[in-house]
Motif scaffolding. Structure first.
Motif, PDB file in Angstrom:
ATOM      1  N   MET A 119       0.847  -1.174   0.000  1.00 32.29           N
ATOM      2  CA  MET A 119       0.000   0.000   0.000  1.00 32.29           C
ATOM      3  C   MET A 119       0.892   1.237   0.000  1.00 32.29           C
ATOM      4  O   MET A 119       2.108   1.122   0.127  1.00 32.29           O
ATOM      5  CB  MET A 119      -0.916  -0.027   1.240  1.00 32.29           C
ATOM      6  CG  MET A 119      -2.176   0.796   1.096  1.00 32.29           C
ATOM      7  SD  MET A 119      -3.385   0.472   2.422  1.00 32.29           S
ATOM      8  CE  MET A 119      -2.569   1.161   3.853  1.00 32.29           C
ATOM      9  N   SER A 144      -1.209  -3.756   3.046  1.00 35.92           N
ATOM     10  CA  SER A 144      -2.518  -3.736   2.386  1.00 35.92           C
ATOM     11  C   SER A 144      -3.326  -4.942   2.859  1.00 35.92           C
ATOM     12  O   SER A 144      -2.784  -6.035   3.049  1.00 35.92           O
ATOM     13  CB  SER A 144      -2.342  -3.805   0.870  1.00 35.92           C
ATOM     14  OG  SER A 144      -3.602  -3.890   0.241  1.00 35.92           O
ATOM     15  N   ILE A 145      -4.605  -4.755   3.042  1.00 32.27           N
ATOM     16  CA  ILE A 145      -5.471  -5.873   3.431  1.00 32.27           C
ATOM     17  C   ILE A 145      -6.325  -6.345   2.258  1.00 32.27           C
ATOM     18  O   ILE A 145      -7.136  -7.261   2.402  1.00 32.27           O
ATOM     19  CB  ILE A 145      -6.369  -5.509   4.637  1.00 32.27           C
ATOM     20  CG1 ILE A 145      -7.243  -4.307   4.318  1.00 32.27           C
ATOM     21  CG2 ILE A 145      -5.513  -5.284   5.883  1.00 32.27           C
ATOM     22  CD1 ILE A 145      -8.293  -4.023   5.379  1.00 32.27           C
ATOM     23  N   ASP A 146      -6.132  -5.757   1.096  1.00 28.56           N
ATOM     24  CA  ASP A 146      -6.918  -6.081  -0.090  1.00 28.56           C
ATOM     25  C   ASP A 146      -6.934  -7.579  -0.383  1.00 28.56           C
ATOM     26  O   ASP A 146      -7.993  -8.173  -0.578  1.00 28.56           O
ATOM     27  CB  ASP A 146      -6.373  -5.303  -1.297  1.00 28.56           C
ATOM     28  CG  ASP A 146      -7.057  -5.700  -2.583  1.00 28.56           C
ATOM     29  OD1 ASP A 146      -8.247  -5.341  -2.753  1.00 28.56           O
ATOM     30  OD2 ASP A 146      -6.414  -6.370  -3.416  1.00 28.56           O
ATOM     31  N   LEU A 147      -5.779  -8.184  -0.443  1.00 30.18           N
ATOM     32  CA  LEU A 147      -5.676  -9.605  -0.770  1.00 30.18           C
ATOM     33  C   LEU A 147      -6.481 -10.466   0.214  1.00 30.18           C
ATOM     34  O   LEU A 147      -7.148 -11.417  -0.184  1.00 30.18           O
ATOM     35  CB  LEU A 147      -4.206 -10.034  -0.764  1.00 30.18           C
ATOM     36  CG  LEU A 147      -3.938 -11.521  -0.974  1.00 30.18           C
ATOM     37  CD1 LEU A 147      -4.374 -11.940  -2.374  1.00 30.18           C
ATOM     38  CD2 LEU A 147      -2.462 -11.820  -0.773  1.00 30.18           C
ATOM     39  N   LEU A 206      -9.082  -9.551   2.056  1.00 33.90           N
ATOM     40  CA  LEU A 206     -10.520  -9.335   1.851  1.00 33.90           C
ATOM     41  C   LEU A 206     -10.986 -10.081   0.608  1.00 33.90           C
ATOM     42  O   LEU A 206     -12.064 -10.683   0.605  1.00 33.90           O
ATOM     43  CB  LEU A 206     -10.832  -7.851   1.733  1.00 33.90           C
ATOM     44  CG  LEU A 206     -10.593  -7.018   2.997  1.00 33.90           C
ATOM     45  CD1 LEU A 206     -10.834  -5.546   2.707  1.00 33.90           C
ATOM     46  CD2 LEU A 206     -11.466  -7.488   4.141  1.00 33.90           C
ATOM     47  N   ARG A 207     -10.180 -10.091  -0.429  1.00 32.10           N
ATOM     48  CA  ARG A 207     -10.532 -10.793  -1.669  1.00 32.10           C
ATOM     49  C   ARG A 207     -10.644 -12.299  -1.452  1.00 32.10           C
ATOM     50  O   ARG A 207     -11.396 -12.967  -2.149  1.00 32.10           O
ATOM     51  CB  ARG A 207      -9.534 -10.501  -2.777  1.00 32.10           C
ATOM     52  CG  ARG A 207      -9.646  -9.092  -3.314  1.00 32.10           C
ATOM     53  CD  ARG A 207      -8.630  -8.863  -4.439  1.00 32.10           C
ATOM     54  NE  ARG A 207      -8.586  -7.482  -4.810  1.00 32.10           N
ATOM     55  CZ  ARG A 207      -9.348  -6.924  -5.741  1.00 32.10           C
ATOM     56  NH1 ARG A 207     -10.226  -7.662  -6.378  1.00 32.10           N
ATOM     57  NH2 ARG A 207      -9.234  -5.651  -6.029  1.00 32.10           N
TER      58      ARG A 207
END
Length: 160
Positions: A140, A146-149, A151-152
């Motif tokens: 990020m 980053s927490i995107d992965l 959450l995905r």
């Protein structure tokens, strides 16, 4: 032409197969959690670690991410860092020793996902970071985790 007995066996086997398939579709599955620990408040730290261990032992897919002030715990092998000792609940006793023990258990069970690389650089020395064996996460802006992965992949967040 199949006999009545063969037909009954085939019908029973088909029914069992359909029931097993239906069960697999509707059975409750453990939820996937990402516990994000930002704070160094002793109650929050202890509970985040306890929840990781408890939920994992009960079959949940749970991981812990250290963020902010909590990243100083990556250096816990060198002696647990100080915590904000504002625990008003009974049984905290030696909080730093409990944190050290619980964090070691979380790590040994593979529940510690890692720590924010940027935040860790602000709470630990380069030597501590290098020797801790905790994955430093980024991805990020400014190198923050980053927490995107996560959450995905279907993880829900629990934030302390």
């Amino acid at each position: 032409m199949p006999s009545a007995d063969n037909f009954a066996v085939l019908a029973a086997a088909t029914a069992v197969s359909l029931l097993a398939s239906a069960y697999l579709l509707v059975r409750p599955r453990p939820r996937k959690l990402l516990i994000v620990l930002f704070d160094d408040n002793v109650c929050k730290v202890l509970h985040a670690l306890l929840y990781c261990i408890d939920l994992s032992e009960k079959g949940w897919d749970v991981k812990l991410l250290l963020e902010g002030a909590a990243t100083k715990f990556v250096a816990s092998g060198d002696g647990a860092p100080s915590v904000k000792d504002s625990c008003n609940m009974g049984g905290c006793g030696n909080a730093q020793e409990k944190i050290r023990t619980l964090l070691a258990e979380v790590r040994s069970k593979g529940l510690l996902l890692g720590s924010c690389g940027t935040a860790t650089k602000g709470t630990c020395t380069s030597e501590q970071i290098g020797s801790c064996g905790v994955r430093q996460l980024g991805g990020m802006r400014e190198g923050h985790a980053s927490i995107d992965l996560f959450l995905r992949e279907g993880r829900e967040l629990v934030v302390f």
